[in-house]
Design an enzyme around this catalytic site. Structure first.
Site, PDB file in Angstrom:
ATOM      1  N   THR A   1     -43.322 -54.076  24.203  1.00  0.00           N
ATOM      2  CA  THR A   1     -44.219 -54.121  25.361  1.00  0.00           C
ATOM      3  C   THR A   1     -43.557 -54.756  26.585  1.00  0.00           C
ATOM      4  OG1 THR A   1     -46.222 -55.215  26.155  1.00  0.00           O
ATOM      5  CG2 THR A   1     -45.117 -56.285  24.357  1.00  0.00           C
ATOM      6  N   ASP A   2     -44.080 -54.431  27.765  1.00  0.00           N
ATOM      7  CA  ASP A   2     -43.585 -55.071  28.989  1.00  0.00           C
ATOM      8  C   ASP A   2     -44.040 -56.527  29.090  1.00  0.00           C
ATOM      9  OD1 ASP A   2     -46.295 -54.670  29.549  1.00  0.00           O
ATOM     10  OD2 ASP A   2     -45.977 -53.543  31.398  1.00  0.00           O
ATOM     11  N   GLU A   3     -45.022 -56.913  28.250  1.00  0.00           N
ATOM     12  CA  GLU A   3     -45.558 -58.279  28.379  1.00  0.00           C
ATOM     13  C   GLU A   3     -44.525 -59.342  28.026  1.00  0.00           C
ATOM     14  OE1 GLU A   3     -49.488 -59.130  27.104  1.00  0.00           O
ATOM     15  OE2 GLU A   3     -50.219 -57.127  27.590  1.00  0.00           O
TER      16      GLU A   3
ATOM     17  N   LYS B   1     -44.312 -60.713  20.148  1.00  0.00           N
ATOM     18  CA  LYS B   1     -43.563 -59.467  20.361  1.00  0.00           C
ATOM     19  C   LYS B   1     -42.147 -59.789  20.844  1.00  0.00           C
ATOM     20  CE  LYS B   1     -44.671 -55.686  20.118  1.00  0.00           C
ATOM     21  NZ  LYS B   1     -44.695 -54.692  19.001  1.00  0.00           N
TER      22      LYS B   1
HETATM   23  P1  NAD Z   1     -53.269 -51.063  17.650  1.00  0.00           P
HETATM   24  O1  NAD Z   1     -53.741 -52.464  17.509  1.00  0.00           O
HETATM   25  O2  NAD Z   1     -54.199 -50.016  18.124  1.00  0.00           O
HETATM   26  O3  NAD Z   1     -52.682 -50.552  16.254  1.00  0.00           O
HETATM   27  C1  NAD Z   1     -51.867 -51.347  15.445  1.00  0.00           C
HETATM   28  C2  NAD Z   1     -51.793 -50.677  14.077  1.00  0.00           C
HETATM   29  O4  NAD Z   1     -50.928 -51.486  13.245  1.00  0.00           O
HETATM   30  C3  NAD Z   1     -53.133 -50.582  13.356  1.00  0.00           C
HETATM   31  O5  NAD Z   1     -53.276 -49.315  12.774  1.00  0.00           O
HETATM   32  C4  NAD Z   1     -53.047 -51.669  12.279  1.00  0.00           C
HETATM   33  O6  NAD Z   1     -53.805 -51.362  11.124  1.00  0.00           O
HETATM   34  C5  NAD Z   1     -51.561 -51.665  11.974  1.00  0.00           C
HETATM   35  N1  NAD Z   1     -51.084 -52.946  11.410  1.00  0.00           N
HETATM   36  C6  NAD Z   1     -51.375 -54.191  11.854  1.00  0.00           C
HETATM   37  N2  NAD Z   1     -50.765 -55.105  11.067  1.00  0.00           N
HETATM   38  C7  NAD Z   1     -50.048 -54.406  10.145  1.00  0.00           C
HETATM   39  C8  NAD Z   1     -49.193 -54.790   9.072  1.00  0.00           C
HETATM   40  N3  NAD Z   1     -48.955 -56.070   8.789  1.00  0.00           N
HETATM   41  N4  NAD Z   1     -48.624 -53.810   8.332  1.00  0.00           N
HETATM   42  C9  NAD Z   1     -48.882 -52.497   8.593  1.00  0.00           C
HETATM   43  N5  NAD Z   1     -49.690 -52.079   9.574  1.00  0.00           N
HETATM   44  C10 NAD Z   1     -50.264 -53.027  10.348  1.00  0.00           C
HETATM   45  O7  NAD Z   1     -51.974 -51.154  18.588  1.00  0.00           O
HETATM   46  P2  NAD Z   1     -51.410 -50.101  19.640  1.00  0.00           P
HETATM   47  O8  NAD Z   1     -52.057 -50.339  20.934  1.00  0.00           O
HETATM   48  O9  NAD Z   1     -51.432 -48.764  19.023  1.00  0.00           O
HETATM   49  O10 NAD Z   1     -49.922 -50.616  19.749  1.00  0.00           O
HETATM   50  C11 NAD Z   1     -48.892 -50.123  18.888  1.00  0.00           C
HETATM   51  C12 NAD Z   1     -47.593 -50.806  19.232  1.00  0.00           C
HETATM   52  O11 NAD Z   1     -47.268 -50.552  20.590  1.00  0.00           O
HETATM   53  C13 NAD Z   1     -47.642 -52.333  19.086  1.00  0.00           C
HETATM   54  O12 NAD Z   1     -46.429 -52.757  18.565  1.00  0.00           O
HETATM   55  C14 NAD Z   1     -47.840 -52.826  20.513  1.00  0.00           C
HETATM   56  O13 NAD Z   1     -47.282 -54.103  20.672  1.00  0.00           O
HETATM   57  C15 NAD Z   1     -47.063 -51.781  21.281  1.00  0.00           C
HETATM   58  N6  NAD Z   1     -47.506 -51.541  22.666  1.00  0.00           N
HETATM   59  C16 NAD Z   1     -48.829 -51.296  22.944  1.00  0.00           C
HETATM   60  C17 NAD Z   1     -49.199 -51.000  24.247  1.00  0.00           C
HETATM   61  C18 NAD Z   1     -50.627 -50.691  24.615  1.00  0.00           C
HETATM   62  O14 NAD Z   1     -50.944 -50.569  25.808  1.00  0.00           O
HETATM   63  N7  NAD Z   1     -51.538 -50.534  23.664  1.00  0.00           N
HETATM   64  C19 NAD Z   1     -48.231 -50.968  25.267  1.00  0.00           C
HETATM   65  C20 NAD Z   1     -46.897 -51.236  24.942  1.00  0.00           C
HETATM   66  C21 NAD Z   1     -46.549 -51.510  23.631  1.00  0.00           C
HETATM   67  O1  DAU Z   2     -48.686 -54.185  28.983  1.00  0.00           O
HETATM   68  C1  DAU Z   2     -48.720 -53.672  27.688  1.00  0.00           C
HETATM   69  C2  DAU Z   2     -49.842 -54.322  26.922  1.00  0.00           C
HETATM   70  O2  DAU Z   2     -51.055 -53.774  27.423  1.00  0.00           O
HETATM   71  C3  DAU Z   2     -49.743 -54.129  25.421  1.00  0.00           C
HETATM   72  O3  DAU Z   2     -48.587 -54.773  24.951  1.00  0.00           O
HETATM   73  C4  DAU Z   2     -50.975 -54.699  24.718  1.00  0.00           C
HETATM   74  O4  DAU Z   2     -50.909 -54.424  23.339  1.00  0.00           O
HETATM   75  C5  DAU Z   2     -52.203 -54.054  25.308  1.00  0.00           C
HETATM   76  O5  DAU Z   2     -53.355 -54.607  24.726  1.00  0.00           O
HETATM   77  C6  DAU Z   2     -52.229 -54.257  26.824  1.00  0.00           C
HETATM   78  O6  DAU Z   2     -52.435 -55.647  27.165  1.00  0.00           O
HETATM   79  P1  DAU Z   2     -53.403 -56.100  28.350  1.00  0.00           P
HETATM   80  O7  DAU Z   2     -53.827 -57.482  28.110  1.00  0.00           O
HETATM   81  O8  DAU Z   2     -52.821 -55.766  29.671  1.00  0.00           O
HETATM   82  O9  DAU Z   2     -54.611 -55.029  28.073  1.00  0.00           O
HETATM   83  P2  DAU Z   2     -56.204 -55.217  28.074  1.00  0.00           P
HETATM   84  O10 DAU Z   2     -56.767 -53.840  27.993  1.00  0.00           O
HETATM   85  O11 DAU Z   2     -56.670 -56.229  27.106  1.00  0.00           O
HETATM   86  O12 DAU Z   2     -56.488 -55.766  29.542  1.00  0.00           O
HETATM   87  C7  DAU Z   2     -56.060 -55.062  30.692  1.00  0.00           C
HETATM   88  C8  DAU Z   2     -56.430 -55.904  31.893  1.00  0.00           C
HETATM   89  O13 DAU Z   2     -57.869 -55.916  32.021  1.00  0.00           O
HETATM   90  C9  DAU Z   2     -56.026 -57.356  31.778  1.00  0.00           C
HETATM   91  O14 DAU Z   2     -55.638 -57.836  33.054  1.00  0.00           O
HETATM   92  C10 DAU Z   2     -57.288 -58.074  31.325  1.00  0.00           C
HETATM   93  C11 DAU Z   2     -58.395 -57.249  31.953  1.00  0.00           C
HETATM   94  N1  DAU Z   2     -59.672 -57.173  31.188  1.00  0.00           N
HETATM   95  C12 DAU Z   2     -59.626 -56.846  29.881  1.00  0.00           C
HETATM   96  C13 DAU Z   2     -60.784 -56.762  29.134  1.00  0.00           C
HETATM   97  C14 DAU Z   2     -60.736 -56.426  27.658  1.00  0.00           C
HETATM   98  C15 DAU Z   2     -60.887 -57.400  31.837  1.00  0.00           C
HETATM   99  O15 DAU Z   2     -60.926 -57.670  33.056  1.00  0.00           O
HETATM  100  N2  DAU Z   2     -62.026 -57.324  31.100  1.00  0.00           N
HETATM  101  C16 DAU Z   2     -62.036 -57.033  29.771  1.00  0.00           C
HETATM  102  O16 DAU Z   2     -63.140 -57.018  29.150  1.00  0.00           O
END
Ligand code: NAD
Ligand code: DAU
Length: 355
Positions: A132-134, A162
């Protein structure tokens, strides 16, 4: 075949569905099915012999060893993680367990397997870590976007875990020569996004007549990428990425949260307006901010475009329209994920955020 971890979650399921729509190469999908893992995300693959689902933990060395020996994958794609920042603030331990210890155990099992491969298979093998970019921390408004050499400055337990996993992946290349690739992506949105995250939560709450909780002043900026573009970037990095390299993936779509919420409301107003003809924006409620809330993320995705020829296919406008339409068309999926444990989380997270 390839082995995908976390392939029942949001991005992993999109990846597996897209992979098997474009290729006949089988996928072993190892997922623990935490609250975020949902077999319904893979419903299109029921009875598809190319998809082998295994319910298990990336931290289970015996299971990993068995799977690797039995299936001999040519690549591992590690999506499995605890992924929600707010949950990491309430309960960080699971994040350390899966994101750090789990990734470490996975790397160890893969190292043993990879070391024993015949020369040609060893050379061709890849371990792709989805990050992730975080990990880069927060940017001021005028700072340039994150490049791959930006220093690591994680601010939440999630991003710290991460970051730790990224460092382990890097070390396994540097020390053992393991052929790793890492992608650091910005915020994804699209189908199967669990409604604890901003965009799906806003859609689901709006339709249910509930408050749309905006943290703090709503001016935090995220860089949004349609999930299928993230999947195509990962396929491209797997195919052509240079071993040991990191690729930032992003949509060139920086937007303040409040603008995202207004866009979602406007689309819903047009597609399924409220019974009282008022706008869904009436439901916007400013609530207490997230502790340690990162102000701005922005990805410089020029390396992956320059070196691998990848760029996103969707604009934010096209991607968000598809996303809102998907949620409207998949109300059963929405109802099914809002189980008892989902309701308990929503209560816990939002009860203490006074409007
Ligand atoms: P998600 O939470 O929707 O899914 C995570 C999945 O991993 C789930 O199916 C969960 O059951 C599985 N899991 C959790 N713990 C596990 C374990 N110990 N063993 C096996 N499986 C396990 O997450 P996502 O949003 O799909 O993110 C997927 C990946 O991408 C993560 O590594 C996250 O850090 C990265 N990522 C997410 C975002 C985003 O915006 N969602 C952006 C950049 C990177
Ligand atoms: O940048 C990549 C990341 O993006 C991933 O690594 C994470 O897994 C993914 O969850 C996401 O993180 P964020 O914290 O940016 O996503 P989230 O959807 O939780 O929140 C997006 C923005 O919106 C953040 O600034 C917080 C705000 N927010 C979120 C929720 C859930 C609100 O204002 N209200 C809310 O109820």
């Amino acid at each position: 075949m390839i082995l995908v971890t976390g392939g029942a979650g949001f991005i992993g399921a999109n990846f597996v569905n897209d992979w098997l729509a474009q290729s006949d190469e089988p996928v072993i999908n190892l997922d623990l099915l935490t609250y975020a893992g949902n077999p319904e995300n893979l419903a299109a693959l029921t009875n598809d012999p190319r998809h082998i689902f295994v319910h298990g933990d990336i931290g289970d060395t015996a299971l990993l060893t068995r799977l690797l020996t039995e299936h001999q994958p040519r690549a591992i794609l590690n999506f499995a993680a605890e992924s929600h920042v707010d949950r990491s603030i309430h309960a960080p331990e699971d994040f350390v367990q899966t994101n750090v210890v789990g990734t470490f155990r996975l790397l160890e099992a893969v190292r043993t397997y990879w070391t024993g491969l015949p020369a040609e298979a060893k050379q061709a093998f890849r371990f792709l870590h989805v990050s992730t970019d975080e990990v880069y921390g927060s940017l001021a408004k005028t700072e340039p976007a994150f490049t791959e050499t930006h220093r690591y400055e994680p601010n939440s337990p999630y991003s710290a875990s991460k970051a730790a996993s990224d460092h382990l992946v890097r070390a396994y290349h540097h020390t053992y020569g393991m052929p790793v690739l890492t992608t650091n992506c910005s915020n994804n949105y699209g189908p199967y996004h669990f409604p604890e995250k901003l965009i799906p939560l806003m859609i689901v709450n709006a339709l249910a007549g509930k408050a749309l909780p905006v943290y703090g002043d709503g001016q935090q900026i995220r860089d949004w990428l349609y999930v299928k573009d993230h999947c195509s970037a990962i396929r491209r990095v797997l195919e052509a990425g240079q071993v040991g390299e990191v690729y930032n993936v992003g949509g060139w779509n920086e937007k303040p949260n409040i603008e995202i919420v207004h866009t979602v409301c406007a689309l819903l107003d047009g597609l399924r307006g409220r019974a009282d003809s008022k706008s869904y924006t009436e439901q916007i409620t400013y609530v207490t901010d997230r502790p340690g809330h990162d102000r701005r993320y922005a990805i410089d995705a020029s390396k992956i475009e320059r070196e691998l020829g990848w760029k996103p296919a969707e604009t934010f406008d096209t991607g968000i329209r598809k996303t809102v339409a998907w949620y409207l068309d998949n109300q059963d999926w929405v109802a099914n994920v809002q189980s008892g444990s989902y309701r308990a989380w929503v209560e816990k997270n939002y009860a203490e955020r006074a409007a």
